[in-house]
Write a protein that holds these residues in place. Structure first.
Motif, PDB file in Angstrom:
ATOM      1  N   ILE A 103       8.927   3.100  -1.298  1.00 27.60           N
ATOM      2  CA  ILE A 103       7.610   3.433  -0.751  1.00 27.60           C
ATOM      3  C   ILE A 103       6.762   2.183  -0.568  1.00 27.60           C
ATOM      4  N   LYS A 104       6.645   1.385  -1.606  1.00 23.15           N
ATOM      5  CA  LYS A 104       5.718   0.251  -1.556  1.00 23.15           C
ATOM      6  C   LYS A 104       6.084  -0.785  -0.502  1.00 23.15           C
ATOM      7  N   PRO A 105       7.342  -1.179  -0.360  1.00 23.61           N
ATOM      8  CA  PRO A 105       7.650  -2.130   0.718  1.00 23.61           C
ATOM      9  C   PRO A 105       7.468  -1.559   2.115  1.00 23.61           C
ATOM     10  N   LEU A 106       7.673  -0.250   2.274  1.00 25.43           N
ATOM     11  CA  LEU A 106       7.551   0.347   3.602  1.00 25.43           C
ATOM     12  C   LEU A 106       6.105   0.465   4.062  1.00 25.43           C
ATOM     13  N   VAL A 107       5.156   0.591   3.128  1.00 21.21           N
ATOM     14  CA  VAL A 107       3.752   0.743   3.529  1.00 21.21           C
ATOM     15  C   VAL A 107       2.932  -0.520   3.313  1.00 21.21           C
ATOM     16  N   PHE A 113      -4.340   0.209   0.160  1.00 21.29           N
ATOM     17  CA  PHE A 113      -4.678   1.602  -0.057  1.00 21.29           C
ATOM     18  C   PHE A 113      -5.510   1.725  -1.325  1.00 21.29           C
ATOM     19  N   SER A 114      -6.192   2.836  -1.440  1.00 20.41           N
ATOM     20  CA  SER A 114      -6.994   3.052  -2.648  1.00 20.41           C
ATOM     21  C   SER A 114      -6.093   3.223  -3.867  1.00 20.41           C
ATOM     22  N   GLY A 115      -4.873   3.683  -3.644  1.00 20.11           N
ATOM     23  CA  GLY A 115      -3.900   3.830  -4.719  1.00 20.11           C
ATOM     24  C   GLY A 115      -2.611   4.417  -4.190  1.00 20.11           C
TER      25      GLY A 115
END
Length: 228
Positions: A103-107, A113-115
């Motif tokens: 998730i984190k590398p894709l976004v 983001f706020s979280g």
């Protein structure tokens, strides 16, 4: 009231469910049985996802990550939607039953983001184990079993206040409990079916251009959410 966005990841931000795509690629026969049990709700989401990842060896880590980085497709309009939220000071939370390592590398390029609330992967053993840092609170019906994995309603109760206008965006059965807490639901796929079955109001979307249009209308309408 200030808008606040809670957005699912798999099948919502991305075109397909990355976990099921991953399992279909690497362990199709074994994972299909687990997926069917999850859809029939004979096992919890948490137990099902944990069982799926235990089918994968940690020696496959690099192959798994590379597959997801190459196969995941971000839904059209997501970048514009995030920028609109940023420009209008709308808190934007990603809340997902997916896993941090994809998730984190894709976004990352779309943030900040706020979280990001999601599950975590532990690659220290022989099989991939999942860690669930976002547990069910006492208001969750699954508190005694901690069956949600990443408990989206619990995250919403922790983050949102009475002054927030809660926008939930999702696609699957795992988003439904969060949808019941929303002021407005933007839905696709299985979430539409569940909202219709249980008479939860929603607005359908196909791309994030649709989501942007709906949120713009909310901010522009004097009968809904006042402009910040």
């Amino acid at each position: 009231m200030q808008p606040i966005i809670f957005c699912d990841f798999d099948g919502t931000i991305t075109e397909t469910d990355n976990i099921f795509s991953l399992m279909t690629e690497f362990v199709p026969e074994e994972s299909e049985k687990i997926a069917q049990a999850m859809m029939e709700q004979t096992i919890s989401f948490k137990d099902g996802i944990s069982a799926m990842f235990r089918l994968l060896s940690t020696q496959q880590k690099d192959d798994v990550i590379q597959y997801l980085m190459n196969s995941a497709v971000i839904r059209e309009g997501f970048g514009e939607f995030v920028r609109y939220a940023q420009d209008n000071n709308i808190p934007f939370y990603i809340v997902s039953g997916g896993v941090d390592f994809f998730i984190k590398p894709l976004v990352e390029k779309y943030g900040p983001f706020s979280g990001i609330y999601c599950n975590k992967a532990d690659f220290s053993g022989e099989q991939i184990e999942l860690i669930y840092p976002n547990s069910c609170d006492e208001a969750c019906a699954k508190f005694s079993t901690q069956g949600c994995g990443c408990c989206k309603p619990s995250v919403m109760r922790k983050v949102a206040t009475e002054g927030h206008y809660k926008i939930v965006i999702g696609d699957s059965l795992s988003d439904f409990e969060a949808a019941k807490l929303a002021d407005i639901v933007l839905a696709r796929d299985h979430l539409i079916q569940r909202c219709e079955e249980l008479h939860v109001p929603y607005k359908p979307f196909t791309t994030f251009h649709d989501c942007l249009h709906i949120v713009q209308e909310l901010l522009d309408s004097t009968n809904a959410v006042p402009t910040i």
